[in-house]
Motif scaffolding. Structure first.
Motif, short mmCIF file in Angstrom:
data_model
loop_
_atom_site.label_atom_id
_atom_site.label_comp_id
_atom_site.label_asym_id
_atom_site.label_seq_id
_atom_site.Cartn_x
_atom_site.Cartn_y
_atom_site.Cartn_z
N SER A 27 1.03 -1.10 0.13
CA SER A 27 0.04 0.23 -0.03
C SER A 27 0.96 1.23 0.13
O SER A 27 2.35 1.32 0.16
N SER A 28 0.14 2.31 -0.39
CA SER A 28 1.01 3.69 -0.27
C SER A 28 -0.22 4.69 -0.03
O SER A 28 -1.44 4.56 -0.22
N GLU A 29 0.31 5.77 0.77
CA GLU A 29 -0.67 6.58 1.20
C GLU A 29 0.16 8.32 1.47
O GLU A 29 1.30 8.23 1.78
N TYR A 72 -0.91 12.25 2.73
CA TYR A 72 -2.07 13.39 3.46
C TYR A 72 -1.33 14.54 3.35
O TYR A 72 -0.17 14.69 3.66
N THR A 121 -4.03 0.50 -2.61
CA THR A 121 -3.56 -0.76 -2.18
C THR A 121 -3.31 -1.77 -3.38
O THR A 121 -3.93 -1.71 -4.32
N LYS A 161 -4.87 11.22 11.14
CA LYS A 161 -5.44 10.22 10.17
C LYS A 161 -5.61 8.84 10.88
O LYS A 161 -4.89 8.54 11.74
N GLN A 168 -6.42 13.51 1.75
CA GLN A 168 -5.64 12.29 1.72
C GLN A 168 -5.90 11.41 0.56
O GLN A 168 -6.99 11.49 -0.30
N HIS A 169 -5.02 10.61 0.17
CA HIS A 169 -5.17 9.67 -0.96
C HIS A 169 -4.40 8.19 -0.49
O HIS A 169 -3.58 8.41 0.33
N ALA A 170 -4.83 7.13 -1.02
CA ALA A 170 -4.03 5.77 -0.81
C ALA A 170 -4.46 4.95 -1.72
O ALA A 170 -5.53 4.95 -2.62
N TYR A 189 -2.37 7.29 -9.61
CA TYR A 189 -1.55 7.67 -8.31
C TYR A 189 -0.12 7.19 -8.55
O TYR A 189 0.08 6.17 -9.08
N VAL A 211 -6.19 4.66 10.07
CA VAL A 211 -6.64 3.51 9.34
C VAL A 211 -7.06 2.36 10.31
O VAL A 211 -6.33 1.99 11.38
#
Length: 338
Positions: free
Chosen positions: A70-72, A74, A89, A291, A85-87, A113, A293
């Motif tokens: 995954s990558s995130e 903010y 998987t 933030k 925020q963006h994410a 992304y 999760v």
């Protein structure tokens, strides 16, 4: 142990506080055959950055838990009190994590992304490139930051055993002057290397199935260089090296036995107090936002939050004390079955 070529050499792993990041960090090199394959399912790898700017809080990460990648990112606009925020998987292995950091690229690409780190291997500059399209819930985030490796603070490099059979931790952390531009929607955020900083957090760890930690970090400009701290409270083995440290303009000095004390555990906006047993860290953290999760994936689960805000207090190095007032940083909590 000075500047070793590899974390593991001849099946023997190096432990303790290392003077520099080994050129090759692959915790699986300690094992072979079926044991190596099984340990590979337990390996957790990530490389993230905390970005320090007077008007914005921001953090980004690329990670592979070896059952999910995954990558995130903010970005929190302090003036507007708005969190963006963006994410993404992906399947494990789709975000390459080379065991050599410097001279390599780390990428998270999926659709619109894209986050890419490029680490220079000549003490020049590292590059963070971001290109993420607008979604229904967040504006586009794009831009490029250059991290001045030649003027980075002294690195933290720690290898240690953790509770649990064959559980191990390796981390590398460093502070870099940061320059460049990020764009969040129609806002342009200019990073100036004489003022702004990026804190690198790299982990290559075989974590226990039930994993918990509290962690915080901050950094600031001071006369002669950079001052900051990295501190953690997690289950540990007595006598093993800890990753907690104080950064001063000339050194990265160890801290012992850090305690995190929320003023009001039921109030997510209440301050936290952090202090070390040796008295060299005494700070209070006031959050401005967070933030979160939360994931339930059968045997695996994550309950995580990262708060961003300001620190005040004092850090004490071997060469003197440094007052901390309104310094940006983060504080996070992790409870997970991994």
């Amino acid at each position: 142990m000075s500047n070793p070529n590899s974390l593991v050499e001849g099946w023997a792993r190096r432990y303790g506080r290392l003077e520099a990041r080994p050129s090759n960090v692959n915790p699986l090199d300690e094992f072979s055959g079926l044991s190596r394959r099984l340990r590979g399912l337990r390996l957790k790898e990530w490389i993230g950055f905390t970005l320090l700017h007077p008007d914005w809080y921001s953090s980004l990460i690329i990670q592979d838990a070896h059952y999910l990648a995954s990558s995130e990112i903010y970005a929190y606009d302090r003036a507007a009190a708005a969190l963006h925020q963006h994410a993404v998987t992906m399947r494990s292995g789709s975000m390459p994590m080379p065991s050599a950091l410097f001279g390599h690229r780390y990428t998270a690409h999926r659709g619109d992304y894209s986050i890419e780190y490029e680490f220079d291997d000549t003490d020049g500059r590292h590059v963070l490139a971001i290109d993420i399209a607008e979604t229904a819930t967040a504006p586009a985030i794009s831009g490029e930051l250059h991290l001045d490796a030649a003027h980075a603070g002294r690195p933290l490099s720690v290898s240690s055993r953790l509770p649990g059979r064959r559980s191990r931790m390796y981390t590398h952390k460093a502070i870099f002057p940061a320059g460049g531009v990020l764009r969040v929607g129609d806002r342009e955020i200019v990073y100036r290397p004489e003022r702004d900083l990026a804190i690198l957090d790299e982990h290559r760890s075989l974590l226990p199935y039930r994993t918990t930690w509290l962690w915080g970090t901050f950094a600031m400009r001071a006369e002669g260089g950079v001052v900051g701290a990295n501190f953690v409270d997690r289950p540990e083995i007595t006598g093993e090296a800890e990753e907690s440290c104080v950064w001063t303009p000339t050194a990265c000095e160890p801290l012992d036995d850090v305690v995190f004390e929320p003023a009001e555990p039921a109030d997510p906006d209440a301050p936290w107090r952090m202090h070390s047993a040796d008295g060299r860290l005494e700070v209070e953290f006031t959050p401005e936002g967070r933030k979160e999760v939360k994931r339930q994936l059968g045997l695996f689960a994550i309950d995580y939050f990262q708060m961003f805000g300001t620190y005040r207090g004092v850090v004490r190095g071997a060469e003197g004390s440094y007052e901390v007032q309104g310094v940006h940083g983060v504080c996070e909590s992790m409870r997970a079955r991994l």
